[in-house]
Design a protein around this motif. Structure first.
Motif, PDB file in Angstrom:
ATOM      1  N   GLU A 104      14.478  29.064 -43.548  1.00 43.03           N
ATOM      2  CA  GLU A 104      14.706  27.626 -43.350  1.00 43.03           C
ATOM      3  C   GLU A 104      15.389  27.341 -42.016  1.00 43.03           C
ATOM      4  O   GLU A 104      15.386  26.210 -41.549  1.00 43.03           O
ATOM      5  N   LEU A 105      15.983  28.351 -41.395  1.00 41.77           N
ATOM      6  CA  LEU A 105      16.681  28.157 -40.136  1.00 41.77           C
ATOM      7  C   LEU A 105      15.827  28.501 -38.924  1.00 41.77           C
ATOM      8  O   LEU A 105      16.269  28.353 -37.791  1.00 41.77           O
ATOM      9  N   LEU A 106      14.600  28.961 -39.146  1.00 49.50           N
ATOM     10  CA  LEU A 106      13.728  29.321 -38.025  1.00 49.50           C
ATOM     11  C   LEU A 106      13.481  28.131 -37.101  1.00 49.50           C
ATOM     12  O   LEU A 106      13.346  28.298 -35.901  1.00 49.50           O
ATOM     13  N   LYS A 107      13.478  26.929 -37.664  1.00 52.41           N
ATOM     14  CA  LYS A 107      13.238  25.738 -36.843  1.00 52.41           C
ATOM     15  C   LYS A 107      14.333  25.534 -35.797  1.00 52.41           C
ATOM     16  O   LYS A 107      14.142  24.842 -34.813  1.00 52.41           O
ATOM     17  N   TYR A 108      15.487  26.161 -36.005  1.00 48.51           N
ATOM     18  CA  TYR A 108      16.591  26.077 -35.038  1.00 48.51           C
ATOM     19  C   TYR A 108      16.622  27.275 -34.092  1.00 48.51           C
ATOM     20  O   TYR A 108      17.551  27.418 -33.310  1.00 48.51           O
ATOM     21  N   ASN A 109      15.627  28.138 -34.187  1.00 52.81           N
ATOM     22  CA  ASN A 109      15.599  29.382 -33.407  1.00 52.81           C
ATOM     23  C   ASN A 109      16.699  30.343 -33.822  1.00 52.81           C
ATOM     24  O   ASN A 109      17.228  31.085 -32.991  1.00 52.81           O
ATOM     25  N   ILE A 110      17.060  30.312 -35.085  1.00 53.90           N
ATOM     26  CA  ILE A 110      17.982  31.300 -35.638  1.00 53.90           C
ATOM     27  C   ILE A 110      17.118  32.352 -36.313  1.00 53.90           C
ATOM     28  O   ILE A 110      16.495  32.094 -37.334  1.00 53.90           O
ATOM     29  N   PHE A 111      17.062  33.537 -35.691  1.00 55.37           N
ATOM     30  CA  PHE A 111      16.155  34.581 -36.161  1.00 55.37           C
ATOM     31  C   PHE A 111      16.876  35.770 -36.780  1.00 55.37           C
ATOM     32  O   PHE A 111      16.248  36.694 -37.240  1.00 55.37           O
ATOM     33  N   LYS A 112      18.204  35.781 -36.715  1.00 57.21           N
ATOM     34  CA  LYS A 112      18.939  36.933 -37.234  1.00 57.21           C
ATOM     35  C   LYS A 112      20.271  36.470 -37.801  1.00 57.21           C
ATOM     36  O   LYS A 112      20.566  35.278 -37.809  1.00 57.21           O
ATOM     37  N   ASN A 113      21.056  37.407 -38.269  1.00 57.54           N
ATOM     38  CA  ASN A 113      22.374  37.068 -38.794  1.00 57.54           C
ATOM     39  C   ASN A 113      23.196  36.417 -37.690  1.00 57.54           C
ATOM     40  O   ASN A 113      23.055  36.759 -36.513  1.00 57.54           O
ATOM     41  N   PHE A 114      24.062  35.485 -38.061  1.00 58.28           N
ATOM     42  CA  PHE A 114      24.776  34.739 -37.042  1.00 58.28           C
ATOM     43  C   PHE A 114      26.214  34.428 -37.428  1.00 58.28           C
ATOM     44  O   PHE A 114      26.578  34.398 -38.590  1.00 58.28           O
ATOM     45  N   ILE A 115      26.999  34.232 -36.367  1.00 60.56           N
ATOM     46  CA  ILE A 115      28.371  33.745 -36.470  1.00 60.56           C
ATOM     47  C   ILE A 115      28.317  32.267 -36.106  1.00 60.56           C
ATOM     48  O   ILE A 115      27.641  31.888 -35.145  1.00 60.56           O
ATOM     49  N   LEU A 116      29.028  31.455 -36.856  1.00 62.29           N
ATOM     50  CA  LEU A 116      28.979  30.013 -36.643  1.00 62.29           C
ATOM     51  C   LEU A 116      30.322  29.471 -36.186  1.00 62.29           C
ATOM     52  O   LEU A 116      31.365  29.798 -36.757  1.00 62.29           O
ATOM     53  N   GLY A 117      30.271  28.648 -35.158  1.00 60.33           N
ATOM     54  CA  GLY A 117      31.400  27.810 -34.766  1.00 60.33           C
ATOM     55  C   GLY A 117      30.982  26.386 -35.054  1.00 60.33           C
ATOM     56  O   GLY A 117      29.891  25.967 -34.667  1.00 60.33           O
ATOM     57  N   SER A 118      31.810  25.646 -35.754  1.00 64.68           N
ATOM     58  CA  SER A 118      31.430  24.308 -36.191  1.00 64.68           C
ATOM     59  C   SER A 118      32.544  23.323 -35.888  1.00 64.68           C
ATOM     60  O   SER A 118      33.719  23.677 -35.901  1.00 64.68           O
ATOM     61  N   GLY A 119      32.169  22.082 -35.650  1.00 66.53           N
ATOM     62  CA  GLY A 119      33.144  21.026 -35.410  1.00 66.53           C
ATOM     63  C   GLY A 119      32.867  20.331 -34.092  1.00 66.53           C
ATOM     64  O   GLY A 119      31.826  20.534 -33.464  1.00 66.53           O
ATOM     65  N   ARG A 120      33.803  19.509 -33.678  1.00 68.76           N
ATOM     66  CA  ARG A 120      33.676  18.820 -32.389  1.00 68.76           C
ATOM     67  C   ARG A 120      33.812  19.860 -31.281  1.00 68.76           C
ATOM     68  O   ARG A 120      34.787  20.582 -31.218  1.00 68.76           O
ATOM     69  N   ILE A 121      32.824  19.920 -30.422  1.00 68.73           N
ATOM     70  CA  ILE A 121      32.838  20.906 -29.348  1.00 68.73           C
ATOM     71  C   ILE A 121      33.443  20.231 -28.116  1.00 68.73           C
ATOM     72  O   ILE A 121      32.745  19.646 -27.295  1.00 68.73           O
ATOM     73  N   ILE A 122      34.775  20.313 -28.092  1.00 68.20           N
ATOM     74  CA  ILE A 122      35.563  19.738 -27.014  1.00 68.20           C
ATOM     75  C   ILE A 122      36.517  20.820 -26.517  1.00 68.20           C
ATOM     76  O   ILE A 122      36.736  21.819 -27.193  1.00 68.20           O
ATOM     77  N   ARG A 123      37.080  20.629 -25.342  1.00 65.71           N
ATOM     78  CA  ARG A 123      37.940  21.647 -24.727  1.00 65.71           C
ATOM     79  C   ARG A 123      39.075  22.064 -25.652  1.00 65.71           C
ATOM     80  O   ARG A 123      39.391  23.247 -25.769  1.00 65.71           O
ATOM     81  N   GLN A 124      39.709  21.112 -26.300  1.00 62.49           N
ATOM     82  CA  GLN A 124      40.858  21.382 -27.164  1.00 62.49           C
ATOM     83  C   GLN A 124      40.530  22.385 -28.268  1.00 62.49           C
ATOM     84  O   GLN A 124      41.387  23.150 -28.693  1.00 62.49           O
ATOM     85  N   LYS A 125      39.297  22.426 -28.715  1.00 64.02           N
ATOM     86  CA  LYS A 125      38.913  23.301 -29.824  1.00 64.02           C
ATOM     87  C   LYS A 125      38.690  24.750 -29.383  1.00 64.02           C
ATOM     88  O   LYS A 125      38.542  25.636 -30.206  1.00 64.02           O
ATOM     89  N   ARG A 126      38.603  25.011 -28.099  1.00 61.09           N
ATOM     90  CA  ARG A 126      38.589  26.350 -27.502  1.00 61.09           C
ATOM     91  C   ARG A 126      37.433  27.254 -27.954  1.00 61.09           C
ATOM     92  O   ARG A 126      37.633  28.429 -28.251  1.00 61.09           O
ATOM     93  N   PHE A 127      36.236  26.701 -27.939  1.00 64.78           N
ATOM     94  CA  PHE A 127      35.060  27.516 -28.256  1.00 64.78           C
ATOM     95  C   PHE A 127      34.825  28.589 -27.192  1.00 64.78           C
ATOM     96  O   PHE A 127      34.109  29.551 -27.431  1.00 64.78           O
ATOM     97  N   ASP A 128      35.459  28.445 -26.026  1.00 62.48           N
ATOM     98  CA  ASP A 128      35.363  29.490 -25.007  1.00 62.48           C
ATOM     99  C   ASP A 128      35.943  30.802 -25.531  1.00 62.48           C
ATOM    100  O   ASP A 128      35.441  31.879 -25.221  1.00 62.48           O
ATOM    101  N   TYR A 129      36.969  30.730 -26.374  1.00 63.60           N
ATOM    102  CA  TYR A 129      37.523  31.943 -26.979  1.00 63.60           C
ATOM    103  C   TYR A 129      36.466  32.654 -27.823  1.00 63.60           C
ATOM    104  O   TYR A 129      36.393  33.870 -27.845  1.00 63.60           O
ATOM    105  N   LEU A 130      35.680  31.871 -28.548  1.00 67.39           N
ATOM    106  CA  LEU A 130      34.646  32.459 -29.409  1.00 67.39           C
ATOM    107  C   LEU A 130      33.571  33.145 -28.564  1.00 67.39           C
ATOM    108  O   LEU A 130      33.136  34.253 -28.889  1.00 67.39           O
ATOM    109  N   ILE A 131      33.175  32.519 -27.477  1.00 71.36           N
ATOM    110  CA  ILE A 131      32.155  33.129 -26.608  1.00 71.36           C
ATOM    111  C   ILE A 131      32.684  34.432 -26.013  1.00 71.36           C
ATOM    112  O   ILE A 131      31.988  35.449 -25.988  1.00 71.36           O
ATOM    113  N   LYS A 132      33.930  34.437 -25.563  1.00 71.99           N
ATOM    114  CA  LYS A 132      34.520  35.652 -24.995  1.00 71.99           C
ATOM    115  C   LYS A 132      34.625  36.757 -26.046  1.00 71.99           C
ATOM    116  O   LYS A 132      34.322  37.923 -25.775  1.00 71.99           O
ATOM    117  N   ALA A 133      35.051  36.400 -27.257  1.00 76.14           N
ATOM    118  CA  ALA A 133      35.162  37.396 -28.338  1.00 76.14           C
ATOM    119  C   ALA A 133      33.782  37.926 -28.705  1.00 76.14           C
ATOM    120  O   ALA A 133      33.595  39.129 -28.901  1.00 76.14           O
TER     121      ALA A 133
END
Length: 170
Positions: free
Chosen positions: A41-70
């Protein structure tokens, strides 16, 4: 009396303003629960394998850059990194640049309807809450309601009030 969203905020308000208050945890949508969802059901999003999810407002304060680095530091990982939520255009550009520097692909899904978000929560390997000093945080309880563990900061703030180390998250 004053209503305060969690114990950590109660402590902050008392220390700064001397105001006492009663904790009333935020409610969340009861549609967040464990569901049978097929990965296809997730193929339509180009999700083809197991995944880690970050969810919420993607703004600087939420620090998604930490997730990308990790994520970039995972050795021989066969996981995909997916970010879902309303994003600030500048922050999205910054995160895309960061991912390119680390030679990692990050899938930005933007805002999803509730049903699709619940599917993602159910199929993710884990959800990562990247924001340090988060007050209570709805993302962890939504994730746990879907049976998916959460990784968050251990910084004496809100997520520590809902995450039980090793049981529903870390």
């Amino acid at each position: 009396g004053h209503i305060i969203e969690c114990k950590s905020v109660q402590r902050i308000i008392k220390n700064i303003y001397g105001i006492e208050g009663k904790v009333s945890y935020p409610t969340f949508n009861n549609n967040f629960n464990i569901k049978k969802v097929r990965k296809k059901e997730l193929l339509k999003y180009n999700i083809f394998k197991n995944f880690i999810l970050g969810s919420g407002r993607i703004i600087r304060q939420k620090r998604f850059d930490y997730l990308i680095k990790a994520f970039a530091g995972l050795q021989n990982s066969d996981l995909q990194l997916v970010l879902a939520g309303v994003y600030d255009k500048n922050e999205k550009r910054n995160l895309e640049d960061l991912a390119r520097r680390y030679q990692k692909k990050v899938l930005f899904l933007g805002s999803l309807d509730l049903e699709e978000l619940i599917k993602l929560y159910n199929l993710a390997e884990l959800i990562v809450l990247t924001c340090p000093k988060e007050w209570f945080g709805i993302v962890p309880i939504e994730s746990m309601a879907c049976g998916t563990p959460v990784v968050a900061w251990k910084d004496n703030m809100g997520p520590e009030e809902s995450i039980i180390e090793g049981a529903n998250g870390f």
